[in-house]
Design a protein around this motif. Structure first.
Motif, mmCIF file in Angstrom:
data_model
loop_
_atom_site.group_PDB
_atom_site.id
_atom_site.type_symbol
_atom_site.label_atom_id
_atom_site.label_comp_id
_atom_site.label_asym_id
_atom_site.label_seq_id
_atom_site.Cartn_x
_atom_site.Cartn_y
_atom_site.Cartn_z
ATOM 1 N N ASP A 158 1.731 -12.077 6.710
ATOM 2 C CA ASP A 158 0.792 -11.385 7.599
ATOM 3 C C ASP A 158 1.393 -10.082 8.126
ATOM 4 N N TYR A 159 2.704 -10.086 8.344
ATOM 5 C CA TYR A 159 3.355 -8.870 8.817
ATOM 6 C C TYR A 159 3.361 -7.804 7.712
ATOM 7 N N ILE A 160 3.636 -8.225 6.490
ATOM 8 C CA ILE A 160 3.622 -7.281 5.365
ATOM 9 C C ILE A 160 2.226 -6.713 5.170
ATOM 10 N N GLU A 161 1.230 -7.576 5.255
ATOM 11 C CA GLU A 161 -0.158 -7.119 5.114
ATOM 12 C C GLU A 161 -0.508 -6.113 6.211
ATOM 13 N N ALA A 162 -0.100 -6.408 7.449
ATOM 14 C CA ALA A 162 -0.363 -5.493 8.558
ATOM 15 C C ALA A 162 0.371 -4.165 8.366
ATOM 16 N N SER A 163 1.590 -4.220 7.836
ATOM 17 C CA SER A 163 2.367 -2.999 7.568
ATOM 18 C C SER A 163 1.648 -2.115 6.561
ATOM 19 N N VAL A 164 1.175 -2.730 5.501
ATOM 20 C CA VAL A 164 0.470 -1.968 4.464
ATOM 21 C C VAL A 164 -0.813 -1.359 5.030
ATOM 22 N N LYS A 165 -1.483 -2.095 5.917
ATOM 23 C CA LYS A 165 -2.700 -1.562 6.537
ATOM 24 C C LYS A 165 -2.379 -0.302 7.343
ATOM 25 N N LYS A 166 -1.236 -0.284 8.049
ATOM 26 C CA LYS A 166 -0.856 0.910 8.809
ATOM 27 C C LYS A 166 -0.586 2.089 7.877
ATOM 28 N N ILE A 167 0.042 1.784 6.726
ATOM 29 C CA ILE A 167 0.300 2.839 5.736
ATOM 30 C C ILE A 167 -1.022 3.383 5.192
ATOM 31 N N LEU A 168 -1.939 2.475 4.864
ATOM 32 C CA LEU A 168 -3.225 2.894 4.301
ATOM 33 C C LEU A 168 -4.073 3.655 5.314
ATOM 34 N N GLU A 169 -3.953 3.310 6.604
ATOM 35 C CA GLU A 169 -4.666 4.063 7.642
ATOM 36 C C GLU A 169 -4.199 5.519 7.652
ATOM 37 N N ALA A 170 -2.895 5.712 7.485
ATOM 38 C CA ALA A 170 -2.349 7.074 7.452
ATOM 39 C C ALA A 170 -2.783 7.827 6.200
ATOM 40 N N MET A 171 -3.115 7.069 5.145
ATOM 41 C CA MET A 171 -3.482 7.677 3.863
ATOM 42 C C MET A 171 -4.986 7.828 3.682
ATOM 43 N N GLU A 172 -5.746 7.537 4.726
ATOM 44 C CA GLU A 172 -7.205 7.578 4.603
ATOM 45 C C GLU A 172 -7.680 8.948 4.128
ATOM 46 N N GLY A 173 -8.497 8.942 3.072
ATOM 47 C CA GLY A 173 -9.039 10.178 2.516
ATOM 48 C C GLY A 173 -8.100 10.904 1.572
ATOM 49 N N LYS A 174 -6.929 10.315 1.298
ATOM 50 C CA LYS A 174 -5.947 10.947 0.417
ATOM 51 C C LYS A 174 -5.798 10.141 -0.878
ATOM 52 N N GLU A 175 -5.374 10.805 -1.934
ATOM 53 C CA GLU A 175 -5.141 10.143 -3.215
ATOM 54 C C GLU A 175 -3.741 9.529 -3.204
ATOM 55 N N ILE A 176 -3.683 8.208 -3.092
ATOM 56 C CA ILE A 176 -2.409 7.506 -2.900
ATOM 57 C C ILE A 176 -1.412 7.793 -4.014
ATOM 58 N N SER A 177 -1.878 7.859 -5.247
ATOM 59 C CA SER A 177 -0.973 8.032 -6.393
ATOM 60 C C SER A 177 -0.250 9.373 -6.378
ATOM 61 N N GLU A 178 -0.688 10.286 -5.524
ATOM 62 C CA GLU A 178 -0.059 11.602 -5.452
ATOM 63 C C GLU A 178 1.098 11.642 -4.447
ATOM 64 N N TYR A 179 1.355 10.532 -3.750
ATOM 65 C CA TYR A 179 2.340 10.517 -2.667
ATOM 66 C C TYR A 179 3.516 9.592 -2.949
ATOM 67 N N ASP A 180 4.700 10.036 -2.531
ATOM 68 C CA ASP A 180 5.853 9.143 -2.449
ATOM 69 C C ASP A 180 5.768 8.401 -1.120
ATOM 70 N N LEU A 181 6.010 7.111 -1.133
ATOM 71 C CA LEU A 181 6.081 6.322 0.087
ATOM 72 C C LEU A 181 7.557 6.174 0.461
ATOM 73 N N LEU A 182 7.942 6.742 1.604
ATOM 74 C CA LEU A 182 9.316 6.625 2.089
ATOM 75 C C LEU A 182 9.339 5.595 3.209
ATOM 76 N N LEU A 183 10.012 4.492 2.969
ATOM 77 C CA LEU A 183 10.137 3.431 3.962
ATOM 78 C C LEU A 183 11.413 3.704 4.744
ATOM 79 N N SER A 184 11.260 4.127 5.997
ATOM 80 C CA SER A 184 12.403 4.593 6.784
ATOM 81 C C SER A 184 12.817 3.547 7.811
ATOM 82 N N ALA A 185 14.054 3.080 7.698
ATOM 83 C CA ALA A 185 14.613 2.108 8.639
ATOM 84 C C ALA A 185 15.680 2.795 9.486
ATOM 85 N N HIS A 186 15.876 2.295 10.694
ATOM 86 C CA HIS A 186 16.948 2.832 11.535
ATOM 87 C C HIS A 186 18.292 2.531 10.883
ATOM 88 N N GLY A 187 19.172 3.519 10.831
ATOM 89 C CA GLY A 187 20.470 3.316 10.202
ATOM 90 C C GLY A 187 21.428 2.512 11.071
#
Length: 312
Positions: A158-187
């Motif tokens: 459920d957490y992974i699904e919610a994470s992907v939903k947040k990513i997709l919300e940011a991508m609304e109206g954009k062509e996903i295949s044209e973007y690199d997804l950078l998963l940024s964690a605190h070092g």
């Protein structure tokens, strides 16, 4: 048995005056600077004297405070409306400290505390530090409730699904295949990882779970990369560093998801939205998008409730 839920996090300055308090408490933490107390104090003073004005200026750009406290309060209000127990924030480095919640719990006769770390992955620098803080403050108060700590949820479906939903919300109206997804964690410093901290493995597990979920739904980014942000000092930290990844582009459209944060804070609203965006602009990226953290998203509320109900 009367219960209460405590949301654990490091906190964020409520005003410019609290910036120094935040830094002093953070660098006084034995899990952040694992060295003898005298050396820790010396190193902390050096770091703070060098960085405090810069950090204050960063917060001024955010309106003079961290967004984290207000966002956490919104989450608490939503949880409070759905749970039959009081819900409190317990911040590690700035108010509201755990004391405030613990005094209220003691007065109400709460017999069991459920600790929910707002850190998806476990680290000695985050979860352990916060849990120890609660236990030590309970001991000092002569308060002895039963304490349950929710397990890391970085690979919870459920957490992974919610994470992907947040990513997709940011991508609304954009062509996903044209973007690199950078998963940024605190070092984290490599010295902490080499001492046995499981954080890196859990971050990698988080990334793997997101990739698997995206593939199962037929969601295809141009590329998916893990990077680490927020490096301090010249020592060896987890790699690759996000700033270096952005400075050596292999693609000119990116979306960044803050992998290790559930509540937006200076590392997301300043580092990602302002500091790293400047790097992308100087290098003429066509698109630079930052996804929001969970904050008070209803899916995150439901996830917390699910975990709480599993232990009560």
């Amino acid at each position: 048995m009367k219960q209460a839920l405590l949301l654990l996090n490091m906190g964020g300055p409520n005003n410019i005056e609290e910036v120094e308090l935040f830094l002093r408490n953070m660098f006084a933490d034995k899990h952040i600077l694992p060295m003898n107390p005298y050396l820790r104090k010396f190193v902390a003073n050096m770091i703070i004297s060098k960085r405090i004005e810069e950090v204050k200026e960063n917060y001024r750009l955010l309106g003079g405070k961290s967004p984290l406290p207000a966002l956490t309060q919104k989450l608490i209000e939503k949880l409070g409306a759905k749970l039959d127990m009081p819900v409190y924030a317990a911040m590690r480095y700035v108010p509201p400290f755990a004391d405030e919640a613990l005094k209220a719990c003691q007065e109400k006769g709460v017999e069991e505390l459920i600790l929910f770390p707002l850190y998806p992955q476990y680290s000695t620098t985050t979860t352990l530090s916060s849990v120890e803080d609660v236990k030590q403050r309970c001991q000092a108060m002569g308060y002895h409730p039963k304490i349950r700590t929710i397990e890391p949820y970085y690979d919870d479906y459920d957490y992974i699904e919610a994470s992907v939903k947040k990513i997709l919300e940011a991508m609304e109206g954009k062509e996903i295949s044209e973007y690199d997804l950078l998963l940024s964690a605190h070092g984290l410093p490599m010295s902490i990882i080499k001492a046995g901290d499981p954080y890196e493995k859990q971050v990698e597990g988080n990334v793997s779970a997101i990739k698997t979920y995206l593939a199962s739904k037929g969601i295809v980014f141009h590329d998916i990369k893990l990077a680490y942000q927020s490096k301090v000092g010249k020592g060896a930290w987890l790699e690759p560093n996000l700033a270096d990844v952005l400075r050596n582009p292999t693609h000119d459209k990116v979306v960044i998801y803050p992998l290790a944060f559930t509540i937006d804070n200076s590392e997301t609203t300043f580092e990602l939205e302002i500091e790293h965006r400047e790097i992308a602009q100087k290098l003429h990226y066509k698109e630079y998008v930052v996804a929001k953290c969970m904050n008070d998203d209803d899916r995150f509320v439901d996830l917390i409730i699910k975990w709480v109900e599993a232990v009560v």
